[in-house]
Design an enzyme around this catalytic site. Structure first.
Site, mmCIF file in Angstrom:
data_model
loop_
_atom_site.group_PDB
_atom_site.id
_atom_site.type_symbol
_atom_site.label_atom_id
_atom_site.label_comp_id
_atom_site.label_asym_id
_atom_site.label_seq_id
_atom_site.Cartn_x
_atom_site.Cartn_y
_atom_site.Cartn_z
ATOM 1 N N SER A 1 -26.286 -0.411 8.905
ATOM 2 C CA SER A 1 -27.008 -0.272 7.636
ATOM 3 C C SER A 1 -27.769 1.048 7.660
ATOM 4 O O SER A 1 -28.475 1.354 8.626
ATOM 5 C CB SER A 1 -27.989 -1.430 7.472
ATOM 6 O OG SER A 1 -28.986 -1.073 6.540
ATOM 7 N N HIS B 1 -22.799 0.108 5.767
ATOM 8 C CA HIS B 1 -23.459 -0.941 4.992
ATOM 9 C C HIS B 1 -24.592 -0.319 4.168
ATOM 10 O O HIS B 1 -25.506 0.301 4.717
ATOM 11 C CB HIS B 1 -24.011 -1.983 5.974
ATOM 12 C CG HIS B 1 -24.684 -3.162 5.355
ATOM 13 N ND1 HIS B 1 -24.008 -4.298 4.967
ATOM 14 C CD2 HIS B 1 -25.992 -3.393 5.073
ATOM 15 C CE1 HIS B 1 -24.867 -5.184 4.480
ATOM 16 N NE2 HIS B 1 -26.080 -4.661 4.515
ATOM 17 N N ASP C 1 -27.580 -0.985 1.406
ATOM 18 C CA ASP C 1 -28.430 -2.038 0.837
ATOM 19 C C ASP C 1 -28.996 -1.613 -0.509
ATOM 20 O O ASP C 1 -29.850 -0.731 -0.586
ATOM 21 C CB ASP C 1 -29.573 -2.344 1.819
ATOM 22 C CG ASP C 1 -29.062 -2.991 3.091
ATOM 23 O OD1 ASP C 1 -28.514 -4.098 2.994
ATOM 24 O OD2 ASP C 1 -29.185 -2.377 4.167
ATOM 25 N N MET D 1 -31.277 -2.580 -3.546
ATOM 26 C CA MET D 1 -32.376 -3.507 -3.868
ATOM 27 C C MET D 1 -33.029 -3.072 -5.174
ATOM 28 O O MET D 1 -33.230 -1.882 -5.398
ATOM 29 C CB MET D 1 -33.429 -3.482 -2.755
ATOM 30 C CG MET D 1 -32.881 -3.780 -1.372
ATOM 31 S SD MET D 1 -34.221 -3.860 -0.176
ATOM 32 C CE MET D 1 -33.263 -3.934 1.352
ATOM 33 N N HIS E 1 -24.165 -4.118 -0.182
ATOM 34 C CA HIS E 1 -24.898 -5.390 -0.150
ATOM 35 C C HIS E 1 -25.903 -5.357 -1.291
ATOM 36 O O HIS E 1 -26.911 -4.654 -1.221
ATOM 37 C CB HIS E 1 -25.584 -5.525 1.226
ATOM 38 C CG HIS E 1 -26.441 -6.748 1.358
ATOM 39 N ND1 HIS E 1 -27.346 -6.922 2.386
ATOM 40 C CD2 HIS E 1 -26.519 -7.876 0.608
ATOM 41 C CE1 HIS E 1 -27.959 -8.090 2.247
ATOM 42 N NE2 HIS E 1 -27.480 -8.684 1.164
ATOM 43 N N MET F 1 -28.713 -6.694 -3.327
ATOM 44 C CA MET F 1 -29.851 -7.614 -3.411
ATOM 45 C C MET F 1 -30.496 -7.366 -4.763
ATOM 46 O O MET F 1 -31.564 -6.751 -4.882
ATOM 47 C CB MET F 1 -30.814 -7.342 -2.244
ATOM 48 C CG MET F 1 -30.282 -7.880 -0.925
ATOM 49 S SD MET F 1 -30.992 -7.076 0.517
ATOM 50 C CE MET F 1 -29.919 -5.643 0.609
ATOM 51 N N MET G 1 -27.466 -14.183 5.953
ATOM 52 C CA MET G 1 -28.656 -13.372 6.256
ATOM 53 C C MET G 1 -29.427 -14.012 7.401
ATOM 54 O O MET G 1 -29.691 -15.220 7.377
ATOM 55 C CB MET G 1 -29.576 -13.293 5.031
ATOM 56 C CG MET G 1 -29.061 -12.471 3.866
ATOM 57 S SD MET G 1 -28.760 -10.722 4.215
ATOM 58 C CE MET G 1 -30.357 -10.164 4.820
ATOM 59 N N GLY H 1 -35.762 -3.867 10.107
ATOM 60 C CA GLY H 1 -36.697 -3.968 11.220
ATOM 61 C C GLY H 1 -37.390 -5.307 11.381
ATOM 62 O O GLY H 1 -38.387 -5.407 12.095
ATOM 63 N N ASP I 1 -26.521 -10.288 9.050
ATOM 64 C CA ASP I 1 -27.335 -9.132 8.671
ATOM 65 C C ASP I 1 -28.802 -9.491 8.828
ATOM 66 O O ASP I 1 -29.286 -10.435 8.203
ATOM 67 C CB ASP I 1 -27.005 -8.764 7.205
ATOM 68 C CG ASP I 1 -27.778 -7.556 6.703
ATOM 69 O OD1 ASP I 1 -28.469 -6.896 7.496
ATOM 70 O OD2 ASP I 1 -27.659 -7.273 5.488
ATOM 71 N N GLY I 2 -29.490 -8.695 9.657
ATOM 72 C CA GLY I 2 -30.931 -8.874 9.830
ATOM 73 C C GLY I 2 -31.305 -9.132 11.273
ATOM 74 O O GLY I 2 -30.944 -10.173 11.830
ATOM 75 N N GLY J 1 -29.202 -2.277 11.448
ATOM 76 C CA GLY J 1 -29.880 -1.143 10.835
ATOM 77 C C GLY J 1 -30.765 -0.430 11.834
ATOM 78 O O GLY J 1 -30.401 0.600 12.401
ATOM 79 N N SER J 2 -31.944 -1.008 12.088
ATOM 80 C CA SER J 2 -32.888 -0.324 12.971
ATOM 81 C C SER J 2 -32.331 -0.182 14.387
ATOM 82 O O SER J 2 -32.597 0.813 15.059
ATOM 83 C CB SER J 2 -34.241 -1.038 12.968
ATOM 84 O OG SER J 2 -34.074 -2.409 13.165
HETATM 85 C C1 DX5 Z 1 -32.281 -6.325 4.842
HETATM 86 C C2 DX5 Z 1 -30.965 -5.610 4.736
HETATM 87 C C3 DX5 Z 1 -30.390 -5.228 6.034
HETATM 88 C C4 DX5 Z 1 -31.270 -4.325 6.869
HETATM 89 C C5 DX5 Z 1 -31.010 -4.680 8.286
HETATM 90 O O1 DX5 Z 1 -32.567 -7.002 3.683
HETATM 91 O O2 DX5 Z 1 -30.002 -6.399 4.070
HETATM 92 O O3 DX5 Z 1 -29.077 -4.692 5.909
HETATM 93 O O4 DX5 Z 1 -31.045 -2.956 6.689
HETATM 94 O O5 DX5 Z 1 -31.881 -3.989 9.095
HETATM 95 P P1 DX5 Z 1 -32.177 -4.479 10.568
HETATM 96 O O6 DX5 Z 1 -30.881 -4.417 11.333
HETATM 97 O O7 DX5 Z 1 -33.173 -3.488 11.054
HETATM 98 O O8 DX5 Z 1 -32.722 -5.872 10.496
HETATM 99 ZN ZN ZN Z 2 -27.918 -5.642 4.175
#
Ligand code: DX5
Ligand code: ZN
Length: 220
Positions: free
Chosen positions: A8, A31, A33, A35, A64, A66, A135, A143, A173-174, A195-196
């Site tokens: 991500s 990926h 995100d 939002m 993705h 949201m 999720m 993070g 994811d997460g 992601g992080s």
């Molecule tokens: C959160 C996102 C994720 C996010 C994951 O709502 O959908 O894709 O970037 O980040 P990490 O891997 O740091 O949890």
């Molecule tokens: Zn995501």
């Protein structure tokens, strides 16, 4: 299809997106995100930026969404050239029609479930979907800490997919990291967003490889 790693870019340097994507050449997907500050309490980016990424990334884009009103907006992401479009079950009024619209635009159709949303009511939809996203944090931010309470749902989703004989991918994811990815793979996930974990590493591409190796060691 074996294990796939889909970093991500949420926690990447958003002012240099193309460069940041170029740092993860061994990733299977990118990926992204999206939002809208309504479905989740955060605002990221939308269609114009995703269109630019489709043009500049060498990997396919895994969008993705949201966002509220997924029925209205999700097909445009498929039309823009995303390889996969994920809408949230909680935001879709007509998920079957929406999945069909996404597929008709040539993208893979995927449906995401927040931690408190069960998979069982959607059993009959599995054949309409190319991927289910479980999720493992409340969506909205990178993070966050991985929620182990989601593991039974990953198992149930995998069992239902086996029962129906579908080839649906199962994404998590997460909070996915070297520490948590094995648990997800053991439960039956095969597509991993991180992601992080990836973008806080000194060498993001080496982290992609390390995550893949760890997941593959479980999947055997
Ligand atoms: C959160 C996102 C994720 C996010 C994951 O709502 O959908 O894709 O970037 O980040 P990490 O891997 O740091 O949890
Ligand atoms: Zn995501």
């Amino acid at each position: 299809m074996g294990i796939q790693i889909t970093p991500s870019i949420l926690n990447a340097d958003l002012s240099r997106l193309a460069d940041e994507v170029a740092r993860i050449p061994s990733a299977d997907w990118v990926h992204v995100d999206v939002m809208d500050n309504h479905f989740v309490p955060n605002l990221t980016l939308g269609l114009p930026v995703v269109e630019a990424l489709v043009r500049h990334a060498s990997q396919p884009i895994d969008a993705h969404l949201m966002i509220e009103d997924a029925d209205r907006w999700a097909p445009a992401y498929a039309e823009a050239g995303c390889g996969s479009v994920t809408f949230h079950a909680e935001a879709a009024r007509a998920p079957v029609r929406l999945a069909r619209e996404i597929r008709a635009q040539g993208a893979r159709a995927s449906m995401a479930l927040k931690p408190a949303t069960p998979i069982e009511p959607y059993e009959a939809l599995l054949a309409e979907l190319d991927m289910v996203l479980v999720m493992t944090v409340e969506p909205g931010f990178g993070g966050q800490k991985f929620l182990d309470l989601c593991l039974p749902k990953i198992r149930t989703a995998r069992e239902l997919m086996r029962k129906h004989g579908v080839e649906t991918w199962l994404q998590v994811d997460g909070g996915v990291s070297l520490e948590t990815i094995e648990r997800c793979a053991e439960a039956g996930a095969d597509v991993f967003v991180a992601g992080s974990a990836v973008y806080s590493a000194d060498d993001p591409d080496a982290m992609v490889a390390a995550l893949r190796e760890r997941a593959e060691s479980v999947a055997g």
